[in-house]
Design a protein around this motif. Structure first.
Motif, PDB file in Angstrom:
ATOM      1  N   SER A  17      25.982  44.126  43.661  1.00 46.85           N
ATOM      2  CA  SER A  17      27.127  43.030  44.079  1.00 46.85           C
ATOM      3  C   SER A  17      26.796  42.807  45.542  1.00 46.85           C
ATOM      4  N   ARG A  19      29.126  40.432  48.866  1.00 39.88           N
ATOM      5  CA  ARG A  19      30.305  39.300  49.083  1.00 39.88           C
ATOM      6  C   ARG A  19      29.855  38.546  50.155  1.00 39.88           C
ATOM      7  N   ALA A  49      30.157  27.346  43.463  1.00 33.45           N
ATOM      8  CA  ALA A  49      31.564  27.440  43.158  1.00 33.45           C
ATOM      9  C   ALA A  49      32.456  26.554  44.240  1.00 33.45           C
ATOM     10  N   ILE A  51      36.561  25.883  45.545  1.00 31.95           N
ATOM     11  CA  ILE A  51      38.191  26.040  45.747  1.00 31.95           C
ATOM     12  C   ILE A  51      38.819  25.022  46.352  1.00 31.95           C
ATOM     13  N   THR A  57      39.994  26.486  41.097  1.00 35.87           N
ATOM     14  CA  THR A  57      38.658  26.968  41.310  1.00 35.87           C
ATOM     15  C   THR A  57      37.590  26.171  40.283  1.00 35.87           C
ATOM     16  N   TYR A  59      33.226  26.363  38.776  1.00 36.91           N
ATOM     17  CA  TYR A  59      32.108  27.300  38.835  1.00 36.91           C
ATOM     18  C   TYR A  59      30.816  26.614  38.214  1.00 36.91           C
ATOM     19  N   LYS A  64      29.608  31.946  35.938  1.00 37.80           N
ATOM     20  CA  LYS A  64      30.982  32.012  35.636  1.00 37.80           C
ATOM     21  C   LYS A  64      31.035  33.610  34.758  1.00 37.80           C
ATOM     22  N   ARG A  66      30.746  36.158  36.577  1.00 34.57           N
ATOM     23  CA  ARG A  66      30.265  37.131  37.442  1.00 34.57           C
ATOM     24  C   ARG A  66      30.743  36.871  39.060  1.00 34.57           C
ATOM     25  N   THR A  68      33.250  35.215  41.918  1.00 35.12           N
ATOM     26  CA  THR A  68      34.750  34.535  42.246  1.00 35.12           C
ATOM     27  C   THR A  68      34.624  34.079  43.731  1.00 35.12           C
ATOM     28  N   SER A  70      37.043  32.785  46.558  1.00 38.90           N
ATOM     29  CA  SER A  70      38.428  32.876  47.100  1.00 38.90           C
ATOM     30  C   SER A  70      38.487  32.264  48.443  1.00 38.90           C
ATOM     31  N   GLN A  81      32.718  36.485  45.872  1.00 40.11           N
ATOM     32  CA  GLN A  81      32.515  37.809  45.564  1.00 40.11           C
ATOM     33  C   GLN A  81      31.312  37.717  44.252  1.00 40.11           C
ATOM     34  N   ASN A  83      29.022  39.602  41.554  1.00 42.28           N
ATOM     35  CA  ASN A  83      28.601  40.733  40.851  1.00 42.28           C
ATOM     36  C   ASN A  83      27.639  40.421  39.757  1.00 42.28           C
TER      37      ASN A  83
END
Length: 121
Positions: A17, A19, A49, A51, A57, A59, A64, A66, A68, A70, A81, A83
């Protein structure tokens, strides 16, 4: 002048992961949509992605479930994020923001400098 500064890229093994963060600074009234794009060598830049200012949101299908996205509107910062990273996620990641300089201002598009994400197999 508006600046977008990205951070958080690096080298990670598959399944790991990361960020990413992108902070906007400068003289502006508000920011509309913020997004993350990526560009792999020899490929076109693609939207990863996005927002809206209200938090909606969207993607690309390949991330999708995996990734995120924000945002913290108080800090003018957008996050990604990531992952379960895969080698095919390797690319330079760029953030983008639609900046407004007044209540009736059109959106002006600004880009960050890019941050390298490398996923090893």
């Amino acid at each position: 002048q508006v600046q977008l500064v990205e951070s958080g890229g690096g080298l990670v093994q598959a399944g790991g992961s990361l960020r990413l963060a992108c902070a906007a600074s400068g003289s502006m009234v508000s920011i509309g949509a913020m997004g993350w794009y990526r560009q792999a060598p020899g490929m076109q830049r693609e939207l990863v992605a996005i927002i809206t200012s209200g938090g909606s949101t969207n993607y690309v299908d390949s991330v999708k479930g995996r990734f995120t996205i924000s945002r913290d509107n108080a800090k003018n910062t957008v996050y990604l994020q990531m992952n379960s990273l895969k080698p095919e996620d390797t690319a330079v990641y760029y953030c983008n923001a639609a900046v407004r300089f007044g209540s009736r201002s059109p959106d002006y598009s600004y880009w960050g400098q890019g941050t390298q994400v490398t996923v090893s197999s």
